[in-house]
Design a protein around this motif. Structure first.
Motif, PDB file in Angstrom:
ATOM      1  N   LEU A  17       0.828  -1.204   0.000  1.00 54.06           N
ATOM      2  CA  LEU A  17       0.000   0.000   0.000  1.00 54.06           C
ATOM      3  C   LEU A  17       0.863   1.255   0.000  1.00 54.06           C
ATOM      4  CD1 LEU A  17      -2.754  -1.074   2.560  1.00 54.06           C
ATOM      5  CD2 LEU A  17      -2.900  -1.070   0.069  1.00 54.06           C
ATOM      6  N   LEU A  18       1.909   1.265   0.827  1.00 54.78           N
ATOM      7  CA  LEU A  18       2.790   2.431   0.873  1.00 54.78           C
ATOM      8  C   LEU A  18       3.511   2.638  -0.445  1.00 54.78           C
ATOM      9  CD1 LEU A  18       4.270   2.058   4.474  1.00 54.78           C
ATOM     10  CD2 LEU A  18       2.544   3.684   3.687  1.00 54.78           C
ATOM     11  N   SER A  19       3.880   1.536  -1.092  1.00 54.62           N
ATOM     12  CA  SER A  19       4.532   1.639  -2.398  1.00 54.62           C
ATOM     13  C   SER A  19       3.585   2.248  -3.431  1.00 54.62           C
ATOM     14  CB  SER A  19       4.990   0.253  -2.857  1.00 54.62           C
ATOM     15  OG  SER A  19       5.519   0.307  -4.171  1.00 54.62           O
ATOM     16  N   ALA A  20       2.316   1.835  -3.384  1.00 57.24           N
ATOM     17  CA  ALA A  20       1.331   2.388  -4.318  1.00 57.24           C
ATOM     18  C   ALA A  20       1.112   3.878  -4.057  1.00 57.24           C
ATOM     19  CB  ALA A  20       0.013   1.627  -4.184  1.00 57.24           C
ATOM     20  N   LEU A  21       1.047   4.281  -2.777  1.00 58.34           N
ATOM     21  CA  LEU A  21       0.873   5.690  -2.446  1.00 58.34           C
ATOM     22  C   LEU A  21       2.093   6.504  -2.862  1.00 58.34           C
ATOM     23  CD1 LEU A  21      -0.826   5.454   1.078  1.00 58.34           C
ATOM     24  CD2 LEU A  21      -1.882   6.193  -1.068  1.00 58.34           C
ATOM     25  N   ASN A  22       3.265   5.941  -2.692  1.00 61.43           N
ATOM     26  CA  ASN A  22       4.480   6.620  -3.143  1.00 61.43           C
ATOM     27  C   ASN A  22       4.461   6.882  -4.643  1.00 61.43           C
ATOM     28  OD1 ASN A  22       6.171   7.155  -0.884  1.00 61.43           O
ATOM     29  ND2 ASN A  22       6.571   4.975  -0.663  1.00 61.43           N
ATOM     30  N   SER A  23       4.024   5.886  -5.403  1.00 62.76           N
ATOM     31  CA  SER A  23       3.954   6.033  -6.857  1.00 62.76           C
ATOM     32  C   SER A  23       2.964   7.120  -7.251  1.00 62.76           C
ATOM     33  CB  SER A  23       3.555   4.697  -7.497  1.00 62.76           C
ATOM     34  OG  SER A  23       4.510   3.694  -7.214  1.00 62.76           O
ATOM     35  N   LEU A  24       1.803   7.120  -6.607  1.00 62.27           N
ATOM     36  CA  LEU A  24       0.794   8.141  -6.901  1.00 62.27           C
ATOM     37  C   LEU A  24       1.295   9.524  -6.513  1.00 62.27           C
ATOM     38  CD1 LEU A  24      -2.445   6.288  -5.704  1.00 62.27           C
ATOM     39  CD2 LEU A  24      -1.732   6.707  -8.058  1.00 62.27           C
ATOM     40  N   ALA A  25       1.997   9.621  -5.369  1.00 65.09           N
ATOM     41  CA  ALA A  25       2.528  10.907  -4.931  1.00 65.09           C
ATOM     42  C   ALA A  25       3.575  11.426  -5.921  1.00 65.09           C
ATOM     43  CB  ALA A  25       3.146  10.760  -3.537  1.00 65.09           C
ATOM     44  N   PHE A  26       4.415  10.539  -6.414  1.00 59.77           N
ATOM     45  CA  PHE A  26       5.438  10.933  -7.385  1.00 59.77           C
ATOM     46  C   PHE A  26       4.790  11.484  -8.659  1.00 59.77           C
ATOM     47  CE2 PHE A  26       8.109   9.832 -11.067  1.00 59.77           C
ATOM     48  CZ  PHE A  26       9.246  10.559 -10.759  1.00 59.77           C
ATOM     49  N   LEU A  27       3.761  10.806  -9.129  1.00 58.75           N
ATOM     50  CA  LEU A  27       3.065  11.282 -10.339  1.00 58.75           C
ATOM     51  C   LEU A  27       2.404  12.640 -10.094  1.00 58.75           C
ATOM     52  CD1 LEU A  27       1.377   7.951 -11.535  1.00 58.75           C
ATOM     53  CD2 LEU A  27       3.376   9.092 -12.516  1.00 58.75           C
ATOM     54  N   ALA A  28       1.842  12.839  -8.885  1.00 58.44           N
ATOM     55  CA  ALA A  28       1.207  14.111  -8.565  1.00 58.44           C
ATOM     56  C   ALA A  28       2.226  15.241  -8.537  1.00 58.44           C
ATOM     57  CB  ALA A  28       0.497  14.008  -7.206  1.00 58.44           C
ATOM     58  N   VAL A  29       3.397  14.985  -7.966  1.00 63.23           N
ATOM     59  CA  VAL A  29       4.455  16.002  -7.902  1.00 63.23           C
ATOM     60  C   VAL A  29       4.937  16.367  -9.300  1.00 63.23           C
ATOM     61  CG1 VAL A  29       6.851  16.393  -7.207  1.00 63.23           C
ATOM     62  CG2 VAL A  29       5.202  15.438  -5.575  1.00 63.23           C
ATOM     63  N   VAL A  30       5.193  15.364 -10.134  1.00 61.89           N
ATOM     64  CA  VAL A  30       5.658  15.620 -11.497  1.00 61.89           C
ATOM     65  C   VAL A  30       4.623  16.414 -12.279  1.00 61.89           C
ATOM     66  CG1 VAL A  30       6.262  14.536 -13.692  1.00 61.89           C
ATOM     67  CG2 VAL A  30       7.170  13.606 -11.553  1.00 61.89           C
ATOM     68  N   GLY A  31       3.371  16.001 -12.170  1.00 61.07           N
ATOM     69  CA  GLY A  31       2.322  16.697 -12.905  1.00 61.07           C
ATOM     70  C   GLY A  31       2.150  18.135 -12.449  1.00 61.07           C
ATOM     71  N   TYR A  32       2.199  18.385 -11.138  1.00 56.80           N
ATOM     72  CA  TYR A  32       2.022  19.755 -10.634  1.00 56.80           C
ATOM     73  C   TYR A  32       3.200  20.640 -11.024  1.00 56.80           C
ATOM     74  CZ  TYR A  32       1.147  23.640  -7.472  1.00 56.80           C
ATOM     75  OH  TYR A  32       0.909  24.904  -6.953  1.00 56.80           O
ATOM     76  N   ASN A  33       4.384  20.156 -10.785  1.00 49.78           N
ATOM     77  CA  ASN A  33       5.570  20.975 -11.063  1.00 49.78           C
ATOM     78  C   ASN A  33       5.753  21.256 -12.556  1.00 49.78           C
ATOM     79  OD1 ASN A  33       6.156  21.068  -8.350  1.00 49.78           O
ATOM     80  ND2 ASN A  33       7.603  19.354  -8.413  1.00 49.78           N
ATOM     81  N   HIS A  34       5.220  20.396 -13.393  1.00 42.60           N
ATOM     82  CA  HIS A  34       5.308  20.604 -14.844  1.00 42.60           C
ATOM     83  C   HIS A  34       4.416  21.754 -15.296  1.00 42.60           C
ATOM     84  CE1 HIS A  34       5.823  19.664 -19.074  1.00 42.60           C
ATOM     85  NE2 HIS A  34       4.499  19.637 -19.219  1.00 42.60           N
ATOM     86  N   SER A  35       3.339  22.003 -14.587  1.00 44.69           N
ATOM     87  CA  SER A  35       2.365  23.002 -15.042  1.00 44.69           C
ATOM     88  C   SER A  35       2.249  24.215 -14.126  1.00 44.69           C
ATOM     89  CB  SER A  35       0.988  22.344 -15.184  1.00 44.69           C
ATOM     90  OG  SER A  35       0.593  21.750 -13.951  1.00 44.69           O
ATOM     91  N   HIS A  36       3.097  24.331 -13.085  1.00 47.43           N
ATOM     92  CA  HIS A  36       3.043  25.471 -12.176  1.00 47.43           C
ATOM     93  C   HIS A  36       4.435  26.044 -11.958  1.00 47.43           C
ATOM     94  CE1 HIS A  36      -0.702  23.309 -11.280  1.00 47.43           C
ATOM     95  NE2 HIS A  36      -1.182  24.461 -10.857  1.00 47.43           N
ATOM     96  N   PRO A  37       4.542  27.343 -11.763  1.00 49.78           N
ATOM     97  CA  PRO A  37       5.865  27.949 -11.534  1.00 49.78           C
ATOM     98  C   PRO A  37       6.432  27.624 -10.155  1.00 49.78           C
ATOM     99  CG  PRO A  37       4.133  29.606 -11.353  1.00 49.78           C
ATOM    100  CD  PRO A  37       3.478  28.360 -11.870  1.00 49.78           C
ATOM    101  N   ASP A  38       5.559  27.429  -9.147  1.00 51.44           N
ATOM    102  CA  ASP A  38       6.046  27.074  -7.817  1.00 51.44           C
ATOM    103  C   ASP A  38       6.323  25.576  -7.752  1.00 51.44           C
ATOM    104  OD1 ASP A  38       3.200  27.033  -8.167  1.00 51.44           O
ATOM    105  OD2 ASP A  38       3.033  26.384  -6.082  1.00 51.44           O
ATOM    106  N   VAL A  39       6.999  25.155  -6.676  1.00 51.78           N
ATOM    107  CA  VAL A  39       7.444  23.767  -6.568  1.00 51.78           C
ATOM    108  C   VAL A  39       6.679  23.034  -5.469  1.00 51.78           C
ATOM    109  CG1 VAL A  39       9.396  22.247  -6.079  1.00 51.78           C
ATOM    110  CG2 VAL A  39       9.738  24.344  -7.422  1.00 51.78           C
ATOM    111  N   LEU A  40       6.146  21.880  -5.816  1.00 47.78           N
ATOM    112  CA  LEU A  40       5.529  20.984  -4.839  1.00 47.78           C
ATOM    113  C   LEU A  40       6.569  19.946  -4.453  1.00 47.78           C
ATOM    114  CD1 LEU A  40       3.054  19.899  -3.267  1.00 47.78           C
ATOM    115  CD2 LEU A  40       2.475  18.557  -5.313  1.00 47.78           C
ATOM    116  N   ALA A  41       6.969  19.962  -3.168  1.00 46.82           N
ATOM    117  CA  ALA A  41       8.000  19.047  -2.690  1.00 46.82           C
ATOM    118  C   ALA A  41       7.365  17.821  -2.040  1.00 46.82           C
ATOM    119  CB  ALA A  41       8.897  19.754  -1.678  1.00 46.82           C
TER     120      ALA A  41
END
Length: 578
Positions: free
Chosen positions: A416-440
């Motif tokens: 479950l934690l591995s799946a959440l990590n994967s989803l979190a990584f995709l969310a960070v990449v998607g946000y940072n690609h389309s916004h000037p600020d950084v989601l860490a």
């Protein structure tokens, strides 16, 4: 005295004694039960209102109403123009019926009112339906006078042509002939019965002429459901609707018939349903259901058995939470129960979508077989207010779900934690690609617990850093790592009544304190979100605060017992209702 006369005298004495006993039993009945003697047991619905006079008097003199009148909301309500129109209604009643609203409520409607409805046979529902309205008045003379005045007023208005006297089984009743239909009624002492179907009225007369039982059948049903003393009770009898449901199953197509057939299985397991309202110290709205659970599918039986137990999470959530909810769910039983309501094609499509979606993200494990049984049974959420001296003003929130080992004894937390990590990584990449600020996306250790969280001061309010972790057998999703740190440390015992399982709890006291302490940021947030001025946002907050001033807490509780469950919404007011 001759032997023949002695026997005649003895028979007469026994008959008189029997009639006296029947009359005594009838007179001993409550006003509600006096009316329920006229109601057939095969009605589909029966609405009962009892002791309206006593409840209104107690409420009017209650500490709650006295306090409510002194609040801004109470003052505004009393000055509302609608109250002035009540005076006009009083004049109309006085002119037409010669009775004021108070006497109408207390002397005519104050004892008991019953409305019963019987649906027509299968295929003829809404065509041959029958209804019966019964009123038990305190003043029998006034009852007759009001009925005569209503008839007279309708005749003068041209709505009623005439009233014809009729007779059935030695009892007089009346037919009110109107332009397009007729209605029927009879008066028996303090009781009046109305119906638009003559057959229904005659059946009521026949029931009344039978020996008065100590407890009418419908009254017994209400007692079994535990609502016999409530101000308002609505009893639903499932049996009169069986035929219509069976007809729909036969007329449906193959896929729809499977779903309707499963619904019919659940329906036929029901013995009775009652929705009721009580005004005692607190206000209570309850839903009581009686059922033969042994007739339900195995998955449904497992689901209900698990849901009937109290969740361990209530020992972890603080008593003064703004809002908290928790229950026990057998995940596998729930999914199996829901799947049975889907047509075969839709069920197969859902399983395929599940396989392509979740199972791909969960290391290829079979979700239904490997993971679902490991979820639960405890699941819940909790929202608490920050302390007054904290800079962060947003409430803290946590969603918790117990996670157990799978069928082979392996822990599923890493998957479950591995799946959440994967989803979190995709969310960070998607946000940072389309916004000037950084989601860490960061990590911190709390002892042996690794907590992953998001950080972005522009995106999230102060103190909010969405986080997740596995802790003490629970998968936690929280508004910040600090909430995860505190999970399980602020435990408090549940103070539910004996036999009750809490489902939901709202603390109005905590909400009032939160609104008072965080007034300015809440006004700013409301104004920005809704595009309103700060004055309007402030006014909205004041109205919410005024409403919360009247309530201490709200509880949704479940009381299980063999073959029955009662779900109650209890509103605890700042002052007693009685």
């Amino acid at each position: 005295m001759s032997c023949r006369r002695s026997r005649w005298f003895l028979r007469a004495f026994v008959a008189a004694l029997s009639l006296g006993m029947i009359a005594a039993r009838a007179s001993a009945l409550s006003p509600r039960d006096e009316l329920l003697r006229f109601v057939p047991e095969d009605v589909g619905f029966c609405l009962v209102v009892q002791d309206l006079r006593g409840h209104f008097a107690a409420l009017q003199q209650s500490p709650f109403v006295q306090r409510f009148r002194q609040t801004p909301m109470g003052a505004a309500l009393q000055s509302d123009p609608a109250f002035a129109k009540l005076g006009e209604v009083e004049k109309i009643l006085q002119q037409t019926l010669g009775v004021d609203p108070t006497r109408l409520r207390d002397d005519l409607l104050g004892d008991a009112i019953v409305f019963a409805y019987r649906p027509g046979p299968a295929g003829k529902m809404n065509v041959e339906d029958q209804e019966l309205v019964l009123v038990r008045a305190r003043d029998a003379k006034l009852l007759v006078e009001v009925i005569e005045k209503i008839n007279q007023a309708q005749k003068q208005a041209g709505e009623l042509k005439n009233v014809q006297e009729r007779e059935y089984a030695g009892v007089r009743y009346y037919q009110r002939v109107e332009a397009q239909k007729s209605t029927f009624y009879f008066v028996r002492g303090p009781v009046v019965a109305f119906s638009s179907q003559e057959a229904m009225l005659r059946q009521a007369i026949g029931l009344e002429q039978k020996s008065a039982p100590e407890e009418p059948p419908v009254a017994r049903r209400l007692r079994q459901l535990g609502v016999e003393r409530r101000l308002v009770s609505l009893w639903v009898n499932p049996r009169p609707f069986d035929g219509e449901l069976e007809r729909k199953v036969k007329a449906a197509g193959a896929g729809e018939a499977a779903v309707l057939g499963h619904m019919l299985t659940w329906w036929k397991a029901l013995d009775g349903i009652a929705l009721s309202l009580a005004l005692e110290r607190d206000g209570e709205l309850s839903l009581a259901v009686r059922a033969r659970t042994e007739q339900l599918p195995p998955a449904a039986q497992r689901f209900l058995a698990e849901a009937a137990m109290s969740s361990e999470l209530w020992s972890r959530f603080p008593e003064d939470a703004l809002v908290a909810g928790a229950l026990r769910i057998d995940g596998a039983a729930l999914v199996a129960t829901v799947a049975e309501f889907l047509p075969p094609a839709a069920r197969a499509a859902a399983q395929e979508a599940l396989k392509r979606g979740l199972e791909a993200a969960l290391s290829g494990k079979d979700f239904t077989r490997d993971l679902l049984p490991a979820f639960g049974p405890d699941i819940g959420f909790c929202v608490t207010a920050p302390k007054a001296d904290e800079k962060a003003w947003m409430p803290r929130a946590v969603l918790a779900m117990r996670v157990q080992s799978d069928a082979e004894g392996h822990t599923v937390e890493p998957v479950l934690l591995s799946a959440l990590n994967s989803l979190a990584f995709l969310a960070v990449v998607g946000y940072n690609h389309s916004h000037p600020d950084v989601l860490a996306f960061r990590s911190e250790m709390q002892g042996k617990i690794e907590v992953k969280y998001f950080a972005n001061d522009k995106l999230f309010p102060v103190g909010v850093q969405p986080a997740f972790a596995a802790k003490e057998g629970y998968l936690l999703l929280a508004s910040s790592p600090e909430v995860i740190r505190r999970f399980g440390t602020a435990a408090s015992p549940t103070r539910a009544a004996d036999g009750e399982n809490p489902l939901l709890r709202v603390s109005a006291n905590a909400w009032r304190e939160f609104l008072k302490q965080r007034r300015e940021p809440l006004i700013a947030l409301t104004a920005e979100r809704d595009g309103a001025s700060k004055t309007e946002a402030s006014s909205r907050l004041d109205r919410l605060f005024a409403a919360l001033e009247l309530i201490d807490r709200i509880d949704l509780v479940l009381r299980p017992s063999p073959g029955q469950v009662v779900i109650t919404l209890r509103v605890q007011t700042v002052a007693p209702l009685r």
